[in-house]
Structure formats: structure tokens, C-alpha cells
Design a protein around this motif. Structure first.
Motif, PDB file in Angstrom:
ATOM      1  N   ILE A 253       0.842  -1.198   0.000  1.00 29.14           N
ATOM      2  CA  ILE A 253       0.000   0.000   0.000  1.00 29.14           C
ATOM      3  C   ILE A 253       0.877   1.248   0.000  1.00 29.14           C
ATOM      4  O   ILE A 253       0.598   2.228  -0.694  1.00 29.14           O
ATOM      5  N   GLY A 254       1.962   1.205   0.780  1.00 27.25           N
ATOM      6  CA  GLY A 254       2.881   2.341   0.791  1.00 27.25           C
ATOM      7  C   GLY A 254       3.514   2.571  -0.570  1.00 27.25           C
ATOM      8  O   GLY A 254       3.631   3.720  -1.024  1.00 27.25           O
ATOM      9  N   GLU A 255       3.889   1.493  -1.230  1.00 22.52           N
ATOM     10  CA  GLU A 255       4.494   1.598  -2.564  1.00 22.52           C
ATOM     11  C   GLU A 255       3.525   2.155  -3.590  1.00 22.52           C
ATOM     12  O   GLU A 255       3.927   2.855  -4.530  1.00 22.52           O
TER      13      GLU A 255
ATOM     14  N   MET B 257      -5.385   4.742   3.247  1.00 25.95           N
ATOM     15  CA  MET B 257      -5.020   3.330   3.374  1.00 25.95           C
ATOM     16  C   MET B 257      -3.604   3.170   3.917  1.00 25.95           C
ATOM     17  O   MET B 257      -3.330   2.280   4.732  1.00 25.95           O
ATOM     18  N   ASN B 258      -2.704   4.019   3.483  1.00 25.68           N
ATOM     19  CA  ASN B 258      -1.330   3.962   3.972  1.00 25.68           C
ATOM     20  C   ASN B 258      -1.282   4.277   5.467  1.00 25.68           C
ATOM     21  O   ASN B 258      -0.588   3.596   6.232  1.00 25.68           O
ATOM     22  N   ARG B 259      -2.022   5.281   5.883  1.00 23.16           N
ATOM     23  CA  ARG B 259      -2.071   5.621   7.305  1.00 23.16           C
ATOM     24  C   ARG B 259      -2.638   4.450   8.114  1.00 23.16           C
ATOM     25  O   ARG B 259      -2.124   4.111   9.188  1.00 23.16           O
ATOM     26  N   GLY B 260      -3.678   3.826   7.592  1.00 23.08           N
ATOM     27  CA  GLY B 260      -4.310   2.733   8.307  1.00 23.08           C
ATOM     28  C   GLY B 260      -3.401   1.540   8.498  1.00 23.08           C
ATOM     29  O   GLY B 260      -3.263   1.017   9.621  1.00 23.08           O
TER      30      GLY B 260
ATOM     31  N   SER C  53      -7.156  -1.120  -4.448  1.00 23.14           N
ATOM     32  CA  SER C  53      -6.525  -1.427  -3.156  1.00 23.14           C
ATOM     33  C   SER C  53      -6.904  -2.829  -2.686  1.00 23.14           C
ATOM     34  O   SER C  53      -6.086  -3.524  -2.071  1.00 23.14           O
ATOM     35  N   SER C  54      -8.114  -3.265  -3.004  1.00 24.99           N
ATOM     36  CA  SER C  54      -8.526  -4.630  -2.651  1.00 24.99           C
ATOM     37  C   SER C  54      -7.639  -5.652  -3.345  1.00 24.99           C
ATOM     38  O   SER C  54      -7.211  -6.648  -2.731  1.00 24.99           O
TER      39      SER C  54
ATOM     40  N   ALA D 200       9.519  -8.145   7.078  1.00 26.01           N
ATOM     41  CA  ALA D 200       9.780  -6.805   7.569  1.00 26.01           C
ATOM     42  C   ALA D 200       9.011  -5.856   6.681  1.00 26.01           C
ATOM     43  O   ALA D 200       8.785  -6.103   5.512  1.00 26.01           O
ATOM     44  N   ALA D 201       8.561  -4.767   7.234  1.00 24.74           N
ATOM     45  CA  ALA D 201       7.789  -3.770   6.475  1.00 24.74           C
ATOM     46  C   ALA D 201       8.123  -2.381   6.965  1.00 24.74           C
ATOM     47  O   ALA D 201       8.539  -2.193   8.095  1.00 24.74           O
TER      48      ALA D 201
END
Length: 218
Positions: free
Chosen positions: A19-21, A42-45, A197-198, A217-218
């Protein structure tokens, strides 16, 4: 690959990374037919989900416990419609995943429950240019794969491929639900950001089932 709670943790971490990417891509998709904040939300979540996971003194005991953590965190941190929709999807999925390990049938049950949660919360059906257009074909593909005797990871792969095809199928659709519906005919020609996103989330599930090094790792 065993789909146990360790896998579920890697799935969550991989989801956060993916999601970050794709944050900017999701934001651009949402700018075209929405208010442009889907990627940011979504990234924040999922960043918050990983932070909560890291802060746990003991790892979740079962897959469902982890999915419930995801649900409650997304509901409290993701703005717009996505928070309640995804939160409900993960919460419904958690209720059928009170297991140490998911077999093929359990994978299908988790995906079915997630879709049921989205439909119940969003009151949407297929063909309306929403995340349902990604989830519904994913569930159907998973059901077929499981019925054919596929292993759990292969069931997830079938679901991910169908979800990705579902995203492309939203391009010619006229949006009739959500903010995009306000655009009328101008909504045609764009991918739905929620469906996109799904598909990323379901691809992360399949990828971590296939490769045990992903999501460490993330």
C-alpha cells in the motif's frame, strides 16, 4: 506454505509495504473519480496496523485475532468510506478465522465473509464500480479453486488474479455508488480505487503464501 498466524502477520506487513508503494497511484485513481485521499488513508491505516502489531507483548494466538486487530485499527484510523468498509470486511473475516491454520475451505470462508461485510456495509453489488467488483470475482475464483482441490496458497493466487482482472473490469463501468457516482458518465474510463486497493491486499496474501521471505519486515 502453512497459512497460520505467522503467515497472517507477514500478510499484514506485506500489505502495509505494498500500500505504501502504491500510495500515490491510489491517490491518483481517487483524484480521477473521488476526492483523492484513498491512498493516503489506506497507507495511514496499515502503517498503524503494523505499529500495533509491533507493540504487542505477545503475538496473536490465531489468525482471527490478527484480523480483528486489523479491523479495529482500520476503523479508527482510515478516513472516508474505506475505513468502515475494510474494517467490516476484516471483522467478518476474523469471526470465521478463529483457527491456528487455514485450509482451502477456510480461505474461501474468510474471503466470503470479507465480501459479505463489504456488501452489508456499502449496500453495493457487482457492476457498480466499487471494491465489490474486485472482491466478488476473487471469491468466485477461490470457491472454484478450492472445489477443484487446490491448496490454500493456490486458492489465494486464484483469488488475487481474479481481483486484478476485476479492477480492469471497472474501467468501462458507470459508477452508481459512492462519491464517483456524482460524476455520472465522467466516471467511465477509470479504474476504481477501492477495487485497486482490494486487489493489492489479496495479491499480498497470495504472495506471502508463496514466498515465506515476503512480509518478514515492512
Amino acid at each position: 506454505m502453512t497459512l497460520d498466524v505467522a503467515w497472517a502477520q507477514r500478510w499484514v506487513r506485506r500489505t502495509a509495504a505494498v500500500i505504501g508503494e502504491h500510495k500515490n497511484e491510489l491517490m491518483e485513481l481517487d483524484r480521477q473519480i473521488g476526492d483523492g485521499d484513498h491512498g493516503e488513508n489506506m497507507n495511514r491505516g496499515f502503517t498503524a496496523v503494523v505499529a500495533k502489531l509491533d507493540a504487542l507483548e505477545e503475538p496473536p494466538a490465531q489468525v482471527g485475532d490478527l484480523l480483528k486487530l486489523v479491523a479495529t485499527t482500520l476503523m479508527s484510523t482510515v478516513g472516508g468510506a474505506a475505513g468502515p468498509l475494510y474494517g467490516t470486511a476484516y471483522l467478518r473475516a476474523a469471526k470465521v478465522a478463529g483457527l491456528d491454520e487455514l485450509d482451502a475451505a477456510a480461505v474461501v470462508a474468510v474471503l466470503e465473509a470479507g465480501l459479505e461485510g463489504i456488501v452489508a456495509r456499502g449496500k453495493a453489488t457487482t457492476g457498480e464500480k466499487t471494491m465489490v467488483d474486485s472482491w466478488s470475482p476473487a471469491v468466485q475464483a477461490a470457491q472454484t479453486a478450492a472445489a477443484d482441490g487446490a491448496a490454500p496458497g493456490a486458492v489465494l493466487e486464484a483469488a488475487a488474479q481474479a481481483a486484478e482482472a476485476g479492477v480492469l473490469a471497472t474501467v468501462p463501468m458507470l459508477a452508481t455508488k459512492g462519491r464517483a457516482s456524482y460524476l455520472g458518465e465522467r466516471s467511465v474510463g477509470h479504474r476504481d480505487p477501492g477495487a485497486a486497493s482490494s486487489a493489492l491486499i489479496l495479491r499480498a496474501a497470495a504472495a506471502t503464501a508463496a514466498d515465506p521471505d515476503l512480509g518478514t519486515a515492512a
